[in-house]
Motif scaffolding. Sequence first.
Motif, PDB file in Angstrom:
ATOM      1  N   GLU A 383       0.812  -1.220   0.000  1.00 22.94           N
ATOM      2  CA  GLU A 383       0.000   0.000   0.000  1.00 22.94           C
ATOM      3  C   GLU A 383       0.847   1.274   0.000  1.00 22.94           C
ATOM      4  N   ARG A 384       2.045   1.191   0.526  1.00 28.53           N
ATOM      5  CA  ARG A 384       2.968   2.332   0.374  1.00 28.53           C
ATOM      6  C   ARG A 384       3.424   2.414  -1.075  1.00 28.53           C
ATOM      7  N   MET A 385       3.665   1.264  -1.698  1.00 30.97           N
ATOM      8  CA  MET A 385       4.096   1.246  -3.103  1.00 30.97           C
ATOM      9  C   MET A 385       2.999   1.825  -4.000  1.00 30.97           C
ATOM     10  N   MET A 386       1.766   1.415  -3.752  1.00 31.97           N
ATOM     11  CA  MET A 386       0.663   1.866  -4.611  1.00 31.97           C
ATOM     12  C   MET A 386       0.485   3.378  -4.505  1.00 31.97           C
ATOM     13  N   GLU A 387       0.499   3.872  -3.262  1.00 32.44           N
ATOM     14  CA  GLU A 387       0.306   5.311  -3.067  1.00 32.44           C
ATOM     15  C   GLU A 387       1.467   6.071  -3.723  1.00 32.44           C
ATOM     16  N   THR A 388       2.660   5.549  -3.524  1.00 30.76           N
ATOM     17  CA  THR A 388       3.836   6.214  -4.081  1.00 30.76           C
ATOM     18  C   THR A 388       3.783   6.191  -5.613  1.00 30.76           C
ATOM     19  N   ALA A 389       3.413   5.042  -6.166  1.00 27.40           N
ATOM     20  CA  ALA A 389       3.327   4.923  -7.623  1.00 27.40           C
ATOM     21  C   ALA A 389       2.303   5.903  -8.174  1.00 27.40           C
ATOM     22  N   ALA A 390       1.177   6.031  -7.494  1.00 33.24           N
ATOM     23  CA  ALA A 390       0.144   6.954  -7.967  1.00 33.24           C
ATOM     24  C   ALA A 390       0.684   8.383  -7.982  1.00 33.24           C
ATOM     25  N   ARG A 391       1.412   8.735  -6.912  1.00 33.07           N
ATOM     26  CA  ARG A 391       1.982  10.086  -6.866  1.00 33.07           C
ATOM     27  C   ARG A 391       2.999  10.281  -7.982  1.00 33.07           C
ATOM     28  N   GLU A 392       3.839   9.254  -8.175  1.00 36.65           N
ATOM     29  CA  GLU A 392       4.864   9.377  -9.220  1.00 36.65           C
ATOM     30  C   GLU A 392       4.242   9.488 -10.601  1.00 36.65           C
ATOM     31  N   MET A 393       3.159   8.754 -10.806  1.00 36.90           N
ATOM     32  CA  MET A 393       2.547   8.750 -12.141  1.00 36.90           C
ATOM     33  C   MET A 393       1.477   9.825 -12.280  1.00 36.90           C
ATOM     34  N   GLY A 394       1.225  10.546 -11.200  1.00 42.61           N
ATOM     35  CA  GLY A 394       0.254  11.641 -11.257  1.00 42.61           C
ATOM     36  C   GLY A 394      -1.183  11.166 -11.414  1.00 42.61           C
ATOM     37  N   THR A 395      -1.469   9.988 -10.874  1.00 45.16           N
ATOM     38  CA  THR A 395      -2.860   9.523 -10.949  1.00 45.16           C
ATOM     39  C   THR A 395      -3.474   9.480  -9.553  1.00 45.16           C
ATOM     40  N   ASP A 396      -4.783   9.362  -9.518  1.00 40.55           N
ATOM     41  CA  ASP A 396      -5.480   9.290  -8.233  1.00 40.55           C
ATOM     42  C   ASP A 396      -5.169   7.947  -7.560  1.00 40.55           C
ATOM     43  N   PRO A 397      -4.720   7.976  -6.298  1.00 40.16           N
ATOM     44  CA  PRO A 397      -4.309   6.716  -5.656  1.00 40.16           C
ATOM     45  C   PRO A 397      -5.446   5.710  -5.514  1.00 40.16           C
ATOM     46  N   ASN A 753       0.499   7.088   4.524  1.00 40.50           N
ATOM     47  CA  ASN A 753       0.147   7.717   3.243  1.00 40.50           C
ATOM     48  C   ASN A 753      -0.465   9.093   3.469  1.00 40.50           C
ATOM     49  N   ALA A 754      -1.235   9.234   4.535  1.00 36.98           N
ATOM     50  CA  ALA A 754      -1.839  10.537   4.833  1.00 36.98           C
ATOM     51  C   ALA A 754      -0.776  11.536   5.285  1.00 36.98           C
ATOM     52  N   ILE A 755       0.148  11.073   6.114  1.00 36.19           N
ATOM     53  CA  ILE A 755       1.200  11.979   6.615  1.00 36.19           C
ATOM     54  C   ILE A 755       2.091  12.446   5.461  1.00 36.19           C
ATOM     55  N   THR A 756       2.501  11.501   4.619  1.00 39.86           N
ATOM     56  CA  THR A 756       3.378  11.891   3.512  1.00 39.86           C
ATOM     57  C   THR A 756       2.630  12.776   2.528  1.00 39.86           C
ATOM     58  N   ASP A 757       1.334  12.556   2.406  1.00 44.03           N
ATOM     59  CA  ASP A 757       0.515  13.439   1.561  1.00 44.03           C
ATOM     60  C   ASP A 757       0.498  14.853   2.151  1.00 44.03           C
ATOM     61  N   ALA A 758       0.371  14.937   3.469  1.00 39.78           N
ATOM     62  CA  ALA A 758       0.289  16.256   4.116  1.00 39.78           C
ATOM     63  C   ALA A 758       1.594  17.025   3.997  1.00 39.78           C
ATOM     64  N   ILE A 759       2.710  16.337   4.177  1.00 36.50           N
ATOM     65  CA  ILE A 759       3.984  17.068   4.230  1.00 36.50           C
ATOM     66  C   ILE A 759       4.693  17.120   2.883  1.00 36.50           C
ATOM     67  N   GLY A 760       4.166  16.385   1.896  1.00 37.64           N
ATOM     68  CA  GLY A 760       4.776  16.436   0.569  1.00 37.64           C
ATOM     69  C   GLY A 760       6.166  15.824   0.527  1.00 37.64           C
ATOM     70  N   ASP A 761       6.428  14.920   1.459  1.00 36.44           N
ATOM     71  CA  ASP A 761       7.718  14.223   1.461  1.00 36.44           C
ATOM     72  C   ASP A 761       7.413  12.760   1.672  1.00 36.44           C
ATOM     73  N   ASN A 762       7.801  11.940   0.722  1.00 39.22           N
ATOM     74  CA  ASN A 762       7.400  10.539   0.779  1.00 39.22           C
ATOM     75  C   ASN A 762       8.346   9.691   1.609  1.00 39.22           C
ATOM     76  N   ASP A 763       9.440  10.282   2.028  1.00 40.03           N
ATOM     77  CA  ASP A 763      10.512   9.483   2.606  1.00 40.03           C
ATOM     78  C   ASP A 763      10.469   9.535   4.121  1.00 40.03           C
ATOM     79  N   ILE A 764       9.561   8.817   4.712  1.00 38.55           N
ATOM     80  CA  ILE A 764       9.509   8.797   6.178  1.00 38.55           C
ATOM     81  C   ILE A 764       9.230   7.369   6.622  1.00 38.55           C
ATOM     82  N   GLN A 765       9.964   6.906   7.609  1.00 35.69           N
ATOM     83  CA  GLN A 765       9.768   5.543   8.107  1.00 35.69           C
ATOM     84  C   GLN A 765       9.003   5.573   9.420  1.00 35.69           C
TER      85      GLN A 765
END
Lengths: 787, 156
Positions: A383-397, A753-765
């Motif tokens: 689910e992190r991959m899917m959300e990230t892929a959607a962001r990378e490809m500019g599609t709705d997750p 996914n919500a946190i990374t969406d809020a802060i615009g940084d995908n790189d958080i563990q």
Amino acid sequence: MSDTGIGARVKRKEDKRFITGKGRYTDDVRVDNQAYAAFVRSPHAHARVNGIDTSAAEGMEGVIAVLNGNQLTGDGIGNLICGWAVSSKDGSPMNMGPWSALATDRVRFVGDAVAVVIAESQALARIAAEAVEVDYEELPAVVQADKALADGAPQVHDNAPGNLIYDWEIGDAAATDAALEGAHHITEMKVVNQRLSPNPMEPRSAVAIFDTAEDHYTLYTTSQNPHLARLVLSAFYNVAPEHKLRVIAPDVGGGFGAKIYIYPEEITCLWASMKTGRSVKWTGDRAESFMTDMHGRDHITTARMGFDADGKITGFKVDTIANFGAYMSLFSSAVPTYLYATLLSGQYDIANIHCNVRAVYTNTVPVDAYRGAGRPEACFLIERMMETAAREMGTDPGELRRKNFIDTFPHETPVIMTYDAGDFSGNLDKAKAAADVAGFAQRRAEAESRGKLRGLGYSCYIEACGIAPSAAVGSLGAGVGLWESAEVRVNPVGTIEVLTGSHSHGQGHETTFAQIVAERFSQPIENVSIVHGDTDKVQFGMGTYGSRSGAVGMSAIVKAMDKVEAKVKKIAAHTLEASEDDIVIEGGVVKVAGTDREMGWHEVGLAAYTGHNLPDGMEPGLKEGAFYDPVNFTFPAGCYIAEVEIDPDTGDCKVVQFTAADDFGTIINPMIVEGQVHGGVAQGIGQAMLERVVYDDDGQLITGSYMDYQMPRAEDVPFLTIEHNTTVCPNNPLGIKGCGEAGAIGAPPAVINAITDAIGDNDIQMPATAQKIWRALKGRQTAMAAE
Amino acid sequence: MTDLTLTVNGKRVTRDVPGETLLSELLRETLRLTGTHVGCDTSQCGACAVHMDGKVVKACTMLAHQAAGTEITTIEGLANGELHPMQKAFNDNHGLQCGFCTPGMIMAGVDMVQRYKAEGKTLDEAAIRHELEGNLCRCTGYHNIVKSIQQAATEM
Ligand code: FES
Ligand code: FES
């Protein structure tokens, strides 16, 4: 639907004793002649034990005995084992290192027990344990899974070169590589699923009673599966033969996996009670829970997911290192393999998947199943991959997920699971509607006007529950079958006792199990009682874990009820001089359909036990047992949507909205099912934002109390919105899929996914603490300023 | 050993207990009132919450002798013939699962409702969540505990 039957929100029958302080937990048990155990534990993560001087302790007030590992093994007590054999891809067996309940020559984690003091009180035992002098020769320690695999890493077990337990794979590597080669887009991530401590609120405890006249042992213990405990204590640890050992798991204050296992303390208390002729009691404190309860998770994973130009997944390649800690715990080997890698298809139609898993030893607490067990790690990754892929490809997750959903069933994945039923698009729609995703942009703008960052994240989870078909798991290396048993006893007065091999430690079985029986036999629910947790009362069972008590435990009850019903109908047909086929059980009576000829339910019971007038050849009595072996796993699935708000000045993050749309199959009691989701989601939010077991580089446990290990508190979780989207499980009689672990599986990726969406940084563990979020935001500001 | 006299659940008791005995030990081991639980060793979880002279205290964090002369109410002493509204609310709202945190939650809940009432403040959701900072539950996700206390607050 009756007001106590399937689907009714029946208030719990078991509550009264708990809300009045009359629950009976293991530590509440005290017997005559009670003595107390305190363990001498290693302060070092790795050391040779050159000697143990017990003389000072032995002379202290109230001390009955000081016992060590050489005495224990000398008495033939066997090593602790992992009961699931997983082989490496080259066919070699897993490298299981020896684990004695009391270490003899070497300790391998902080908390490893080396001796036990038995004394007249808990306080005296503890004081004397301090006086036991152990001559340790410290050895270098290794803590992190990837470092354990490095050249020159300290070796935890001599028979596991390079600390490698197994190097296992599933799926087609070449086909997956080829699929990735031709992909239009590749999403690549490194994901750490951090180590957690399950933390049931009741610490583990054991009371062992040895009867010298009968050579018989009784063990009260905080167990999710007392029958399995008896089997393992007898067959593998040689503590006592099964018929000389009674295991009772009375009220148990939460388990979450940590109380599946048979621990050194239980073995030692049993053995010590025989050695001293005294009943021996041990209750851990919270520090011991952190130090010795099996931990969960602890995976390091790199993964690549390929998509075609249309956004369809073409291949998924995963490489995972799983930290097993110092010893192989009971089910440890199955967690990152059959409970993790087999779920890597998620809810998606993926033609090519390959996963490699290396399991390693480190000088830390052993790791095993914790709520979800493998499935949270799989779900988080996908689910992190899917959300990230959607962001990378500019599609709705959400829509990227929908495009890839499996929508025909049964569906066989490339990682050996066959999904039997589901409605993944329906779950997504329900969650989106309930979460008002359409209104999110407005909520985000409103938050911004207050200076807050708002983000939204999805997670579409699937899990395999109802473990499991015995032959299937046997072929995969399991040492036991994973069926369940039940016995339904109708008393001469018509009241009913159900004996089940499942164990309730918060799940409310005394209510839900009674619901299905009351409905089936048209009896008041007060007249049904559920008996569990005592090997002298219930013949055998496999216990409660893996969300199996509904799908497997209740199915066994249904099977036993089928047999009872058949006999009831025979008796009634005989008495009422009708055909069996015309007999129905309704309105509290047994009657000839469409007539007024009837017998009271209790009259049938009485007839069965008096035996005065039974059909020719029928045995008296009304009691039937059944073993139910599932034909497949069950597949609960759902869609979770989290919304968070972050204060950019402090990094403080709140989950402000959380919506769950779950498909659990048939629901017996929605109130209880929702409670399971509440608890699971809170644990998932805990993993996402708060919890992490930390060791320093020397293997010292840093998070050894609630001051350092951050448990979710009431302010950390919001009220949840819960929706159900039910497709019935076609593979068990009630259509149940299971609900116990979903929250803990589905919540972490939704929150991250919500946190990374809020802060615009995908790189958080995980855990995404305020500090980490603040740093990420600072980093982004710095980067933006530099641009 | 030193004599200690106090009132527990309306009954006066005198016991000879060592000075280092914790109140939780006195209740659980000496008086065998095992409804008061011990879930931690750092005063964080609240499973041990009882009332001392009408106010909630953590019994694991006090010496028994510090309670000399006081009136202690434990979970066993809360029901007065019939269930206390807080106990009933926990049953009505499925505010418990394994039940281990429950006695502490109920005692803390009663205390907060009484305090807010006495001070004329409203005990809303946010206040309940804040007031529960000293009570851990691993099972319920707090959802139904908050609902239970909300219900009891209207009934007490
Ligand atoms: S036992 Fe008293 S606060 Fe945890
Ligand atoms: S109900 Fe189990 S800890 Fe709260």
